[in-house]
Scaffold this active site. Structure first.
Site, PDB file in Angstrom:
ATOM      1  CB  SER A 691      -0.872   0.003   1.157  1.00 16.54           C
ATOM      2  OG  SER A 691      -0.097  -0.134   2.232  1.00 16.54           O
ATOM      3  CE  LYS A 734      -3.295   1.099   4.957  1.00 19.02           C
ATOM      4  NZ  LYS A 734      -2.949   0.535   3.497  1.00 19.02           N
TER       5      LYS A 734
END
Length: 812
Positions: A691, A734
């Site tokens: 990611s 996140k």
């Protein structure tokens, strides 16, 4: 007189040959056989016998001691396994040099003479010699050797040197000590050391004899007790007092009153008959009685009265937990389906006018999430809402199938498995049963407990679960199983397939503040003897504890820190220093010290080569910085920061994309003749995952094009070689971590846009999210002064016709 001789070497394993001692050995190794044959070819048939340092087949000069014994080969017999021969030890010798000769070792040896005492008539030496003979005679007695053989041994070993060597050869000694005695040339020293060894062996033999006598005495006492008990029973029968004690009668009555299945009743009757024929004091009798007591204690037909009131269940869940909206909805849906199925099945199977028995079988729930987010407490709330008993077993570290299925009764100390034991503890056959930490199951040579759980958690099989100890089926179909885990990937596939996953995500800081206000602070005040009028927490104080002293997805550490504050205040109140205390942020630092957690904060200014990414761990999300710096070199890419393989591959994909689209990215071609160092702090923490791909690409392009990256933009997404941005996981955590760090503008993959619905409403309105499909869009947002039009990345006054496209035919 000493002389030099060249003799074949005969190595011994775990044995030492002494002068004037005869030893039979077997020679089977080829080199040893050749050495024996070489000695037999000489007139005196002599060899140099030396001990090996280690018991190995391959013999080298370094693996042999240098001191050995010159021996003569006596009787010899050949066989299919080698040569059997008798060695007659003659004199000590030291090898001056060893060498290979015709496939065996040969040695140049120097014979050694014994070093006699200065005065053989010295009273001390004479006493030493006599004491050694006396100890040798006593040791022979302890070993129960024939008296005539011991006397002949002492006659043959009349000389002190001969006695010392014979004692060293036959007394029990470690190999190294026996070799040390061979290397000792002083007769007096050998006698002293042999005397100590004999004394030690005599002491061991005496201790063994004493222990044997005690054991024989104890066995005799037990036999006497057994006979007396048998006589006592005979007297009781003559007096008419019967042969069945009250306890056994009570057990029979209890078993007779149980509503047992036919197969269980047959086994119980058989065990009762066996028990009646056994001696009540025998071990088998105790085993049979314990088994029957276990059967009697199990809830074969006892159930809790179930109340499936959805309104009450919702109220219980809200009362016990804050937030967790998705989890509560799934639990209520589960209970609603269970209620409807229970009613329909009961109506179809119950006799007219008879009671309805809930038998609905639904999915088994698996609560997955970080530690401390409420998985176990939600299971407790389900039990409270349904009016059922609650039992829990922890499977963390369970490595034996017997933990689940129990031990067979043939083993000493056998007992049922943890499933049956927990049902015995619950007292009902329909409890809410929590299987905690199901992802921590281990595997060993004793079996796989995960495989044993397959039957337990399969609704089609668990109505006849057979524990090894019970040996009869027990119906688990009415048990409501709930499992918890931290990591799905650690659960075996077949076991995971039997459960329905309910994911628990971490709490936001606002959630933690409210949980502390409603639950944690009141609980810690009560546990530390404080009233609400003696200690009050300001919201800012709790927020300081959350951000500065905890780093977790749940609230366990938060409660521990609140407990620490409460204890420190309790000390002040108890000592009379203060009657009431109100804690603010300043007082928190004064009591708890400097903050333990230092979360990343958004950078204060744009920088070239520094991009802001986002990551997720089981304790929550946060931001990270990716730094890229060009430097003189050969065009290599240097990666540091404990990056995993996947993360390194993302960096190389970004590097390849930048090189292949240099003109479209406004990067000077000479920039790729230099090395670029990419670093991800903190260097001590391992990192991996795809990611960070677009973050690394942004940092690289910023460094190579010398354009600053925006400090107020955070991003996450996987990158491909063609510049596509692929979806990632953990988006909610996140974004929450980025918001906590002060970021308000976030770049995410376009395919992750539906995941934004999981965000709390207050977070959604506070941020600006940019869904992107390709890297050009990311760079236009992240690099200062950039824009993206017609598939081209533009800076300043550049027009689309001035810059080549970054991709062709790609959907935006």
């Amino acid at each position: 007189m000493s002389q030099n001789l060249t003799l074949p070497v005969l190595p011994l394993r775990d044995a030492v040959l002494f002068p004037r001692v005869n030893v039979p050995i077997g020679a089977g190794r080829p080199a040893t056989v050749r050495a024996v044959e070489a000695a037999l070819a000489t007139t005196d048939r002599r060899v140099f016998v030396v001990a090996q340092r280690q018991n190995v087949d391959e013999v080298t000069t370094e693996g042999l001691y240098s001191v050995g014994t010159v021996a003569r080969i006596g009787n010899l017999q050949r066989g299919p396994a080698g040569i059997h021969l008798v060695l007659h030890g003659e004199r000590r010798a030291v090898a001056l040099r060893m060498h290979q000769e015709n496939g065996f070792l040969a040695a140049l040896v120097l014979e050694q003479d014994d070093l006699p005492p200065v005065d053989p008539a010295d009273p001390a030496f004479v006493a030493l010699h006599r004491e050694a003979k006396a100890k040798a005679s006593r040791l022979g007695e302890k070993l129960e050797l024939p008296k005539e053989a011991v006397e002949q041994f002492l006659v043959d070993a009349d000389e002190p040197a001969h006695l010392a060597d014979l004692v060293a050869a036959y007394v029990e000694l470690p190999h190294a000590e026996r070799q040390a005695l061979l290397e000792t040339v002083s007769v007096e020293d050998r006698l002293r050391r042999g005397l100590v060894a004999m004394e030690r062996q005599i002491a061991v033999l005496e201790a063994q004899s004493e222990l044997k006598s005690k054991i024989e005495s104890e066995v005799g006492d037990r036999q006497k007790e057994f006979f007396l008990r048998q006589q006592l029973k005979a007297i009781q029968r003559e007096l008419g007092e019967g042969d069945d004690d009250a306890g056994l009668g009570e057990l029979k009555e209890k078993l007779a009153g149980l509503d047992l299945p036919d197969v269980v009743r047959t086994e119980v009757d058989r065990e009762l008959k066996r028990l009646a024929r056994m001696n009540g004091e025998s071990m088998e009798s105790q085993v049979a009685r314990t088994y029957l007591e276990t059967i009697a204690a199990l809830p074969w037909s006892t159930r809790s009265d179930e109340h499936l009131d959805l309104a009450r269940a919702a109220a219980v869940l809200d009362e016990d937990h804050y937030a967790l909206g998705d989890v509560k909805d799934r639990v209520l849906e589960f209970l609603a389906v269970r209620k409807l199925r229970s009613q329909s099945e009961a109506a179809a199977t119950a006799p007219e006018g008879g009671p309805e028995t809930p038998t609905a079988r639904g999915p088994i729930l698996l609560f997955v999430g970080p530690p401390g987010v409420g998985k176990t407490s939600v299971a407790k709330s389900i039990a409270r809402a349904m009016g059922r008993e609650y039992v829990r077993i922890s499977l963390g570290g369970a490595r034996d199938e017997a933990d689940i299925r129990g031990h067979r009764r043939t083993y000493v100390g056998a007992m049922p498995g943890r499933i049956i034991q927990a049902l015995r503890q619950a007292g009902t056959k329909n409890p809410v049963f929590l299987l905690d930490e199901v992802d921590k199951l281990g595997v060993s040579f004793q079996g796989d407990p995960a495989a044993a759980l397959l039957e337990v958690l399969d609704p089609a099989q668990n109505d006849s679960f057979t524990d090894h100890y019970l040996g009869v089926p027990f119906d688990l179909s009415e048990v409501l199983f709930v499992a918890t885990a931290n990591f799905l990937q650690n659960i075996p596939g077949p076991l995971l397939d039997r459960m329905e996953t309910v994911e628990f995500s971490g709490y936001t800081e606002a959630d933690k503040l409210e949980i502390a206000r409603r639950f944690l602070v009141p609980r810690q005040l009560g546990e530390n003897g404080l009233g609400t009028d003696q200690l009050r927490f300001e919201d800012a104080a709790v927020a300081e504890v959350i951000t500065g002293f905890t780093r977790e997805a749940g609230v366990r550490q938060l409660e521990r820190e609140i407990g620490r504050l409460a204890r420190k205040v309790a000390r002040r109140v108890a000592s009379g220093e203060a009657a009431t205390v109100t804690l603010g942020p300043g007082q928190v630092r004064e009591l708890l010290g400097r903050p333990k957690v230092h979360p990343e904060r958004a950078a204060r200014a744009d920088q070239v080569g520094v991009a802001t990414g986002m990551y997720y761990t089981p304790v929550g999300g946060d931001i990270m910085f990716v730094e890229a710096v060009p430097m003189p070199g050969k065009g290599d890419l240097v990666l540091t920061g404990q990056l995993g393989d996947v993360m390194k591959e993302s960096a190389r994909a970004a590097w390849t994309y930048a090189r292949s689209h240099a003109e479209g990215l406004s990067i000077d071609a000479e920039a790729f003749s230099r090395d670029v160092h990419v670093h991800v702090p903190a260097g001590a923490i391992p990192k991996d995952g795809p990611s960070a791909g677009i973050t690394m690409a942004t940092a690289l392009v910023s460094a190579l094009s010398k354009r600053p990256a925006r400090h107020d933009v955070a991003m996450t997404g996987e990158i491909t070689l063609t510049g596509r941005v692929l979806p990632i996981g953990g988006l909610k955590e996140k974004i929450l971590g980025a918001v906590r760090a002060g970021i308000r503008e976030i770049v995410i993959p376009a395919e992750n846009e539906p995941d934004l619905d999981d965000l709390p409403e207050d977070v959604r309105v506070a941020i600006t999210v940019h869904p992107v499909a390709e890297l050009g869009e990311v760079l236009a947002l992240a690099l200062r002064g950039g824009s993206f039009r017609e598939g081209r990345l533009l800076f300043g006054d550049q027009q689309p016709e001035d810059v080549p496209p970054l991709s062709s035919g790609m959907a935006h």
